[in-house]
Design a protein around this motif. Structure first.
Motif, PDB file in Angstrom:
ATOM      1  N   ASP A   1       0.843  -1.189   0.000  1.00  0.00           N
ATOM      2  CA  ASP A   1       0.000   0.000   0.000  1.00  0.00           C
ATOM      3  C   ASP A   1       0.882   1.245   0.000  1.00  0.00           C
ATOM      4  OD1 ASP A   1      -2.112   1.661   0.049  1.00  0.00           O
ATOM      5  OD2 ASP A   1      -2.686   1.292   2.140  1.00  0.00           O
ATOM      6  N   VAL A   2       1.074   1.833  -1.192  1.00  0.00           N
ATOM      7  CA  VAL A   2       1.910   3.009  -1.372  1.00  0.00           C
ATOM      8  C   VAL A   2       1.060   4.103  -2.006  1.00  0.00           C
ATOM      9  CG1 VAL A   2       4.021   3.921  -2.417  1.00  0.00           C
ATOM     10  CG2 VAL A   2       3.934   1.551  -1.656  1.00  0.00           C
ATOM     11  N   ARG A   3       1.285   5.321  -1.576  1.00  0.00           N
ATOM     12  CA  ARG A   3       0.534   6.432  -2.154  1.00  0.00           C
ATOM     13  C   ARG A   3       0.900   6.620  -3.626  1.00  0.00           C
ATOM     14  NH1 ARG A   3       0.832  11.846   1.189  1.00  0.00           N
ATOM     15  NH2 ARG A   3      -0.570  12.360  -0.562  1.00  0.00           N
ATOM     16  N   LEU A   4      -0.127   6.902  -4.440  1.00  0.00           N
ATOM     17  CA  LEU A   4       0.033   7.162  -5.873  1.00  0.00           C
ATOM     18  C   LEU A   4       0.667   5.970  -6.603  1.00  0.00           C
ATOM     19  CD1 LEU A   4       1.362  10.848  -5.759  1.00  0.00           C
ATOM     20  CD2 LEU A   4      -1.000  10.085  -6.058  1.00  0.00           C
ATOM     21  N   ARG A   5       0.416   4.770  -6.119  1.00  0.00           N
ATOM     22  CA  ARG A   5       1.049   3.625  -6.766  1.00  0.00           C
ATOM     23  C   ARG A   5       0.496   3.368  -8.166  1.00  0.00           C
ATOM     24  NH1 ARG A   5      -1.165  -1.772  -3.573  1.00  0.00           N
ATOM     25  NH2 ARG A   5      -3.392  -1.405  -3.816  1.00  0.00           N
TER      26      ARG A   5
ATOM     27  N   LEU B   1       4.980   0.858 -24.214  1.00  0.00           N
ATOM     28  CA  LEU B   1       3.901   1.053 -25.174  1.00  0.00           C
ATOM     29  C   LEU B   1       4.326   1.867 -26.384  1.00  0.00           C
ATOM     30  CD1 LEU B   1       0.976   1.854 -22.696  1.00  0.00           C
ATOM     31  CD2 LEU B   1       1.561  -0.356 -23.698  1.00  0.00           C
ATOM     32  N   ILE B   2       5.455   2.558 -26.299  1.00  0.00           N
ATOM     33  CA  ILE B   2       5.906   3.409 -27.392  1.00  0.00           C
ATOM     34  C   ILE B   2       6.588   2.564 -28.460  1.00  0.00           C
ATOM     35  CG2 ILE B   2       7.275   5.446 -27.973  1.00  0.00           C
ATOM     36  CD1 ILE B   2       7.130   6.290 -25.106  1.00  0.00           C
TER      37      ILE B   2
ATOM     38  N   LYS C   1       2.736   2.984 -11.509  1.00  0.00           N
ATOM     39  CA  LYS C   1       2.589   1.828 -12.391  1.00  0.00           C
ATOM     40  C   LYS C   1       2.485   2.276 -13.851  1.00  0.00           C
ATOM     41  CE  LYS C   1       0.190  -1.130  -9.025  1.00  0.00           C
ATOM     42  NZ  LYS C   1      -1.100  -1.791  -8.689  1.00  0.00           N
ATOM     43  N   GLY C   2       1.691   3.306 -14.076  1.00  0.00           N
ATOM     44  CA  GLY C   2       1.558   3.821 -15.441  1.00  0.00           C
ATOM     45  C   GLY C   2       2.848   4.413 -15.967  1.00  0.00           C
TER      46      GLY C   2
ATOM     47  N   GLY D   1       9.437  -1.843 -17.962  1.00  0.00           N
ATOM     48  CA  GLY D   1       8.000  -1.896 -17.726  1.00  0.00           C
ATOM     49  C   GLY D   1       7.401  -3.259 -18.006  1.00  0.00           C
ATOM     50  N   LEU D   2       7.908  -3.965 -19.018  1.00  0.00           N
ATOM     51  CA  LEU D   2       7.391  -5.298 -19.316  1.00  0.00           C
ATOM     52  C   LEU D   2       7.671  -6.256 -18.168  1.00  0.00           C
ATOM     53  CD1 LEU D   2       6.181  -7.430 -21.212  1.00  0.00           C
ATOM     54  CD2 LEU D   2       8.450  -7.698 -22.216  1.00  0.00           C
ATOM     55  N   ASN D   3       8.903  -6.283 -17.692  1.00  0.00           N
ATOM     56  CA  ASN D   3       9.230  -7.147 -16.561  1.00  0.00           C
ATOM     57  C   ASN D   3       8.485  -6.712 -15.306  1.00  0.00           C
ATOM     58  OD1 ASN D   3      11.606  -9.003 -17.524  1.00  0.00           O
ATOM     59  ND2 ASN D   3      12.095  -6.984 -18.305  1.00  0.00           N
ATOM     60  N   PHE D   4       8.296  -5.420 -15.149  1.00  0.00           N
ATOM     61  CA  PHE D   4       7.563  -4.913 -13.988  1.00  0.00           C
ATOM     62  C   PHE D   4       6.143  -5.463 -13.957  1.00  0.00           C
ATOM     63  CE2 PHE D   4       4.462  -1.627 -12.752  1.00  0.00           C
ATOM     64  CZ  PHE D   4       4.699  -1.586 -11.396  1.00  0.00           C
ATOM     65  N   VAL D   5       5.455  -5.458 -15.089  1.00  0.00           N
ATOM     66  CA  VAL D   5       4.083  -5.958 -15.147  1.00  0.00           C
ATOM     67  C   VAL D   5       4.040  -7.460 -14.870  1.00  0.00           C
ATOM     68  CG1 VAL D   5       2.125  -6.338 -16.692  1.00  0.00           C
ATOM     69  CG2 VAL D   5       3.269  -4.132 -16.664  1.00  0.00           C
TER      70      VAL D   5
END
Length: 321
Positions: A127-131, A143-144, A135-136, A199-203
């Motif tokens: 639970d982190v603020r503005l998580r 996505l680019i 993420k985005g 970002g791919l590995n993050f997801v």
């Protein structure tokens, strides 16, 4: 009793054709489970995808293997069989096989991006603020389009460009040629790949972490486990199969880098990768047979590394209970 009455009495009683002449029960209708068509129905659904897979995957691979044993130039209808000459040339000419060493820059970058993605995924799973915002931000670079990324960072790394301007604010000097030498250019290009594919590995990591039952986190907190202990004994073992998948993608991706160095340098200043060299052999020097052999070598190396990774780190079932 009249004659007509006796004649009607002598006639046999009408029988139902569905019951037979002896009063037998009609045969039960054949169920769909026992119908012969039911056995081939699953294969009928597979006809289209199998046809597409064979047409656009296995047939081109077979043609590529065939071309690798010829001296075809990609245009002429003549294809003379040369045996193992193309493969011998790849392994005996240093300038053809030396480009594999460029992959080590991207392999090192893959280690960085996996570590960064794992860190942010573990951090934002709590639970982190503005998580959701973070993420985005982390997933947006993936996505680019790769061509657009190449042009953006081409101006970012050029002499007197964005990076030099930012460094000048901190008194670090400017006017450095980031893409002028082989070492700095490869490090810069590898850094771009870190920015793009983290970002791919993050997801992948975040989805695996969120699939861990919440009861395990509650039990760990009741036992007094802190965040690091939860990560070490709960999260890391729980996402081990996904980490193995990310390692396979990182290794195969580091060997097949193409978009970023092709757009930014065109393979100049020692940044040519194996795929860039293969494209040049096929379309610039008209050596399609040699380029096909190089592609087969790359395919075999990727399959071999994947097999070794599966043997060394088997995808065992994880039991956290």
């Amino acid at each position: 009793m009249s004659h007509s009455t006796r004649a009607r009495a002598a006639q046999p009683a009408p029988t139902d054709s569905r019951q037979g002449t002896r009063g037998e029960s009609p045969p039960a209708p054949r169920s769909w489970r026992s119908h012969p068509l039911r056995r081939i129905t699953p294969w009928l659904f597979l006809v289209v995808p199998l046809g597409l897979l064979i047409t656009f995957t296995y047939v081109p691979v077979g043609n590529m293997i065939y071309y690798s044993f010829t001296d075809w130039d990609g245009v002429s209808p003549d294809r003379d069989f040369t045996g193992m000459k193309n493969y011998t040339e790849i392994f005996t000419r240093p300038e053809l096989f030396r480009v594999f060493f460029v992959s080590f820059y991207y392999l090192a970058a893959s280690v960085v991006q996996i570590a960064a993605a794992l860190y942010f995924a573990a951090l934002l799973s709590f639970d982190v603020r503005l998580r959701n915002l973070f993420k985005g931000i982390l997933f947006f670079p993936y996505l680019i389009n790769g061509v657009a990324i190449g042009f953006v960072f081409l101006y970012f790394f050029q002499e007197g460009g964005t990076l030099d301007t930012v460094l000048s604010w901190f008194g670090a000097g400017s006017g450095h040629s980031w893409l002028g030498s082989a070492e700095s250019a490869n490090v810069s290009l590898a850094g771009v790949s870190v920015w793009r594919f983290t970002g791919l590995n993050f997801v992948l990591f975040l989805g695996a972490i969120q699939s861990i039952p919440g009861e395990l986190y509650e039990a760990a907190e009741l036992d007094g486990a802190n965040r690091w202990q939860q990560f070490r004994h709960l999260i890391l073992p729980g996402i081990r199969p996904v980490i193995g998948l990310s390692v396979i993608l990182a290794v195969s991706g580091s060997l097949a880098v193409f978009e970023i160095p092709w757009i930014m340098t065109g393979g100049a200043t020692g940044t040519s990768t194996f795929v860039i060299q293969t494209v040049k052999l096929a379309f610039q020097f008209n050596k399609t047979g040699l380029a096909s052999a190089a592609a087969v070598v790359l395919l075999v190396i990727v399959l071999l590394i994947t097999w070794l990774q599966r043997r060394i780190l088997p995808d065992d079932k994880v039991d956290l209970v």
